[in-house]
Design a protein around this motif. Structure first.
Motif, short mmCIF file in Angstrom:
data_model
loop_
_atom_site.label_atom_id
_atom_site.label_comp_id
_atom_site.label_asym_id
_atom_site.label_seq_id
_atom_site.Cartn_x
_atom_site.Cartn_y
_atom_site.Cartn_z
N ASN A 1 -11.01 21.73 3.01
CA ASN A 1 -10.22 20.56 3.42
C ASN A 1 -9.40 19.94 2.29
O ASN A 1 -8.69 18.97 2.53
N ILE A 2 -9.54 20.44 1.09
CA ILE A 2 -8.87 19.85 -0.07
C ILE A 2 -8.19 20.96 -0.88
O ILE A 2 -8.52 22.13 -0.72
N ASP A 3 -7.26 20.55 -1.74
CA ASP A 3 -6.63 21.51 -2.64
C ASP A 3 -7.40 21.52 -3.95
O ASP A 3 -7.61 20.47 -4.56
N ILE A 4 -7.81 22.71 -4.36
CA ILE A 4 -8.49 22.88 -5.64
C ILE A 4 -7.46 23.48 -6.59
O ILE A 4 -6.88 24.53 -6.32
N LEU A 5 -7.24 22.80 -7.71
CA LEU A 5 -6.17 23.18 -8.64
C LEU A 5 -6.73 23.35 -10.05
O LEU A 5 -7.69 22.67 -10.43
N SER A 6 -6.09 24.23 -10.82
CA SER A 6 -6.55 24.54 -12.17
C SER A 6 -5.56 24.03 -13.22
O SER A 6 -4.36 24.26 -13.12
N ASP A 7 -6.11 23.38 -14.24
CA ASP A 7 -5.32 22.88 -15.36
C ASP A 7 -5.53 23.75 -16.60
O ASP A 7 -5.17 23.38 -17.70
N ASN B 1 4.30 13.02 -13.51
CA ASN B 1 4.33 14.33 -12.87
C ASN B 1 3.53 15.29 -13.74
O ASN B 1 3.37 15.07 -14.95
N PHE B 2 2.99 16.33 -13.16
CA PHE B 2 2.18 17.29 -13.89
C PHE B 2 2.35 18.66 -13.25
O PHE B 2 2.81 18.76 -12.11
N THR B 3 1.98 19.68 -13.99
CA THR B 3 1.99 21.05 -13.47
C THR B 3 0.61 21.65 -13.64
O THR B 3 0.05 21.64 -14.74
N VAL B 4 0.06 22.15 -12.54
CA VAL B 4 -1.22 22.85 -12.52
C VAL B 4 -1.02 24.14 -11.71
O VAL B 4 0.08 24.38 -11.20
N LEU B 5 -2.07 24.93 -11.58
CA LEU B 5 -1.97 26.17 -10.81
C LEU B 5 -2.83 26.11 -9.57
O LEU B 5 -3.98 25.65 -9.63
N SER B 6 -2.29 26.61 -8.46
CA SER B 6 -3.08 26.74 -7.25
C SER B 6 -3.92 28.01 -7.38
O SER B 6 -3.76 28.79 -8.32
N ASN B 7 -4.81 28.22 -6.42
CA ASN B 7 -5.68 29.40 -6.49
C ASN B 7 -4.95 30.71 -6.32
O ASN B 7 -5.48 31.77 -6.67
N ASP B 8 -3.70 30.67 -5.83
CA ASP B 8 -2.90 31.90 -5.75
C ASP B 8 -1.91 31.99 -6.93
O ASP B 8 -0.92 32.71 -6.87
N LEU B 9 -2.21 31.23 -7.99
CA LEU B 9 -1.47 31.26 -9.26
C LEU B 9 -0.06 30.70 -9.16
O LEU B 9 0.78 30.97 -10.03
N GLN B 10 0.22 29.91 -8.14
CA GLN B 10 1.52 29.25 -8.01
C GLN B 10 1.46 27.88 -8.69
O GLN B 10 0.44 27.18 -8.63
N GLU B 11 2.56 27.50 -9.32
CA GLU B 11 2.61 26.17 -9.93
C GLU B 11 2.64 25.11 -8.84
O GLU B 11 3.36 25.25 -7.85
N LYS B 12 1.89 24.06 -9.05
CA LYS B 12 1.89 22.89 -8.18
C LYS B 12 2.15 21.68 -9.07
O LYS B 12 1.67 21.60 -10.20
N THR B 13 2.93 20.75 -8.53
CA THR B 13 3.24 19.53 -9.27
C THR B 13 2.95 18.33 -8.36
O THR B 13 2.74 18.48 -7.15
#
Length: 166
Positions: A101-107, A26-38
Motif C-alpha cells: 500500500n506504500i511506496d518503498i524508496l531507496s536513498d 525536492n530530492f531524488t531516490v530510487l524506486s524498486n525498479d531502479l527508476q528515479e523518483k522525486t
C-alpha cells in the motif's frame, strides 16, 4: 540540528534539518525498479514520509508495516518509506511481508534525501528514523526526528498530521 543517538551513542546528522512551514526540498531516490523518483512525482498529493535505517531490523519493519496498514485509511495521502537499503532488498522484503500500500524508496545511491532533510547519519551512512508530512503544496506540516534511532516514532501524531494536511 536534532540531537540523535543510536544505541545511546550520539551520532552526527549530515545535511539541513527541515522545519514546519518550510518548502519541502525536492530530492531524488530510487524506486524498486531502479527508476528515479522525486518529490515532484507526488505533486498535488499529501505525502507522509516514513524514514527508517533498514527494513531488515525489527523497529523499522514494524514502522513500515504499521504505515502500510494505515495507508488505506488515509484519504489523498501518499505514504512513502525511504531507507538506505538496496532496491533489490526492499523488493524482497516487501514480497515477504506483503507490503503493497506504500511506496518503498531507496536513498542508497546518492543519499540525496538524507542530506536534504538532515537525516543522514555520518558514522553509519544510514538514515535516522524520522517522519515528515508534506501538504499538497509541498509545504512541510509535520516533522519528527526520533531522538533515539532504535525507538519508534509517534505514529498517532504523524497520522493525525497527515489527516489534517491539505
Amino acid at each position: 540540528m536534532a540531537n540523535v543517538t543510536f544505541k545511546d551513542n550520539p551520532v552526527t546528522l549530515l545535511g539541513t534539518e527541515v522545519k514546519v512551514d518550510e518548502d519541502a526540498p525536492n530530492f531524488t531516490v530510487l524506486s524498486n525498479d531502479l527508476q528515479e523518483k522525486t518529490l515532484k512525482d507526488y505533486q498535488g498529493k499529501i505525502k507522509l514520509i516514513s524514514v527508517v535505517p533498514s527494513l531488515d531490523t525489527g523497529v523499522c519493519a514494524e514502522q513500515t508495516k504499521r504505515f502500510n496498514e494505515e495507508a488505506d485509511k488515509l484519504e489523498n495521502v501518499h505514504v512513502l518509506t525511504i531507507s538506505m537499503d538496496l532496491p533489490f532488498a526492499q523488493t524482497r522484503w516487501c514480497s515477504a511481508e506483503g507490503v503493497k500500500n506504500i511506496d518503498i524508496l531507496s536513498d542508497h545511491r546518492d543519499a540525496d534525501f538524507g542530506e536534504k532533510y538532515g537525516v543522514l547519519i555520518k558514522e553509519l551512512r544510514l538514515l535516522a528514523r524520522s517522519i515528515f508530512v508534506i501538504d499538497s503544496n509541498d509545504k512541510i506540516t509535520y516533522t519528527e526526528y526520533v531522538s533515539e534511532v532504535t525507538n519508534h516514532p509517534d505514529y498517532e501524531a504523524a497520522l493525525e498530521a497527515a489527516k489534517k494536511a491539505e
